[in-house]
Design a protein around this motif. Sequence first.
Motif, short mmCIF file in Angstrom:
data_model
loop_
_atom_site.label_atom_id
_atom_site.label_comp_id
_atom_site.label_asym_id
_atom_site.label_seq_id
_atom_site.Cartn_x
_atom_site.Cartn_y
_atom_site.Cartn_z
N PHE A 27 -28.14 12.37 29.08
CA PHE A 27 -29.38 11.70 28.43
C PHE A 27 -29.38 10.56 28.84
O PHE A 27 -30.35 9.93 29.31
CB PHE A 27 -29.80 12.14 27.19
CG PHE A 27 -31.05 11.54 26.54
CD1 PHE A 27 -32.00 12.51 26.52
CD2 PHE A 27 -31.09 10.32 26.23
CE1 PHE A 27 -33.33 12.05 26.09
CE2 PHE A 27 -32.49 9.97 25.97
CZ PHE A 27 -33.48 10.79 25.70
N ALA A 28 -28.33 9.68 28.41
CA ALA A 28 -28.38 8.18 28.84
C ALA A 28 -28.35 7.98 30.00
O ALA A 28 -29.17 7.05 30.71
CB ALA A 28 -26.92 7.64 28.24
N GLY A 29 -27.69 8.92 31.29
CA GLY A 29 -27.68 8.49 32.45
C GLY A 29 -29.08 8.83 33.12
O GLY A 29 -29.26 8.43 34.49
N ARG A 30 -30.12 9.48 32.39
CA ARG A 30 -31.38 9.54 32.86
C ARG A 30 -32.23 8.56 32.38
O ARG A 30 -33.37 8.69 32.83
CB ARG A 30 -31.83 11.14 32.64
CG ARG A 30 -31.02 12.05 32.91
CD ARG A 30 -31.61 13.51 32.72
NE ARG A 30 -30.74 14.68 33.08
CZ ARG A 30 -31.42 15.88 32.86
NH1 ARG A 30 -32.45 16.28 32.23
NH2 ARG A 30 -30.64 16.80 33.15
N THR A 31 -31.96 7.52 31.80
CA THR A 31 -32.80 6.71 31.41
C THR A 31 -32.46 5.25 31.99
O THR A 31 -31.58 5.01 32.52
CB THR A 31 -32.78 6.41 29.81
OG1 THR A 31 -31.45 5.84 29.37
CG2 THR A 31 -33.09 7.59 29.08
N GLU A 32 -33.54 4.42 31.93
CA GLU A 32 -33.66 3.04 32.74
C GLU A 32 -34.31 2.05 31.54
O GLU A 32 -35.32 2.30 31.08
CB GLU A 32 -34.21 3.03 33.89
CG GLU A 32 -34.30 2.07 34.78
CD GLU A 32 -34.87 2.19 36.08
OE1 GLU A 32 -35.95 2.02 36.26
OE2 GLU A 32 -34.16 2.78 36.99
N LEU A 33 -33.57 1.10 31.20
CA LEU A 33 -34.00 0.02 30.62
C LEU A 33 -35.32 -0.70 31.10
O LEU A 33 -35.25 -0.94 32.17
CB LEU A 33 -33.09 -1.11 30.30
CG LEU A 33 -33.49 -2.07 29.11
CD1 LEU A 33 -33.80 -1.63 27.74
CD2 LEU A 33 -32.64 -3.46 29.15
N ALA A 34 -36.53 -0.57 30.55
CA ALA A 34 -37.80 -0.98 31.03
C ALA A 34 -38.26 -2.28 30.34
O ALA A 34 -38.88 -3.13 31.05
CB ALA A 34 -38.80 0.07 30.89
N ARG A 35 -37.89 -2.44 28.99
CA ARG A 35 -38.43 -3.56 28.30
C ARG A 35 -37.68 -3.96 26.99
O ARG A 35 -36.95 -3.05 26.55
CB ARG A 35 -40.03 -3.06 27.76
CG ARG A 35 -40.61 -4.27 27.21
CD ARG A 35 -41.93 -3.72 26.33
NE ARG A 35 -42.68 -3.01 27.59
CZ ARG A 35 -42.96 -1.70 27.52
NH1 ARG A 35 -42.60 -1.09 26.34
NH2 ARG A 35 -43.94 -1.08 28.49
N ILE A 36 -37.38 -5.19 26.86
CA ILE A 36 -36.67 -5.86 25.84
C ILE A 36 -37.66 -6.52 25.03
O ILE A 36 -38.42 -7.56 25.42
CB ILE A 36 -35.50 -6.67 26.40
CG1 ILE A 36 -34.70 -6.08 27.25
CG2 ILE A 36 -34.63 -7.13 25.04
CD1 ILE A 36 -33.71 -6.90 27.93
N GLY A 37 -37.60 -6.25 23.60
CA GLY A 37 -38.52 -6.80 22.84
C GLY A 37 -37.80 -7.91 21.85
O GLY A 37 -36.90 -7.21 21.09
N PHE A 38 -37.76 -9.06 21.75
CA PHE A 38 -36.97 -10.04 20.91
C PHE A 38 -37.95 -10.52 19.76
O PHE A 38 -38.66 -11.12 19.97
CB PHE A 38 -36.69 -11.09 21.76
CG PHE A 38 -35.79 -11.05 23.02
CD1 PHE A 38 -34.42 -10.65 22.94
CD2 PHE A 38 -36.45 -10.77 24.34
CE1 PHE A 38 -33.58 -10.57 24.03
CE2 PHE A 38 -35.70 -10.50 25.52
CZ PHE A 38 -34.16 -10.30 25.37
N GLU A 39 -37.65 -9.65 18.71
CA GLU A 39 -38.74 -9.76 17.64
C GLU A 39 -38.15 -11.18 16.80
O GLU A 39 -37.19 -11.67 16.90
CB GLU A 39 -38.31 -8.53 16.52
CG GLU A 39 -38.51 -7.05 17.22
CD GLU A 39 -40.04 -6.98 17.41
OE1 GLU A 39 -40.81 -7.57 16.88
OE2 GLU A 39 -40.32 -6.02 18.22
N ASP A 40 -39.12 -11.40 16.03
CA ASP A 40 -39.34 -12.80 15.45
C ASP A 40 -38.04 -12.85 14.27
O ASP A 40 -37.55 -13.96 14.02
CB ASP A 40 -40.36 -13.23 14.79
CG ASP A 40 -41.00 -12.37 13.96
OD1 ASP A 40 -40.56 -11.17 13.72
OD2 ASP A 40 -42.22 -12.56 13.18
#
Length: 143
Positions: free
Chosen positions: A94-107
């Motif tokens: 499953f992990a191998g099929r995913t790709e990081l698309a967005r990083i949200g740096f929360e307050d």
Amino acid sequence: MGEPLHDETFGRLEWDAVLKCWLGGIDWPPGLYTEVAIWLPNGDLAAGLHQARESLNWLRGHEEQARLAVAAEMVKVYNDAWRDEDEPITAAEFAGRTELARIGFEDDGSLLLSYDGRDMFGGHVIDGVFDADRSFSGGKLIG
């Protein structure tokens, strides 16, 4: 907040008045454009950028573990309701099929990692939430 700004780590950032955060993108992992969203603690730009840089440094060393934590939770959802294959897949697959698309740096120092699951969830994004202490607090489908 007005005019776009340039940051040494995050490059060009533009204020989004609707989301009330700074938006941009970075080339990370190398060769992959990843969107970033930076929310500011108490509206403090310097503190928000500093906190986001520290979080990015942590993520650079731990993204594989973060991805596997999200995969371990979300593979159950995939195998139970979305799977096209005859046999269930593993969290590693499953992990191998995913790709990081967005990083949200929360307050508050937490991270919202959004993964593109490609065709696994019919185009839905997979969000993984990591608290300020970097503990995984859950995953869900978005969109």
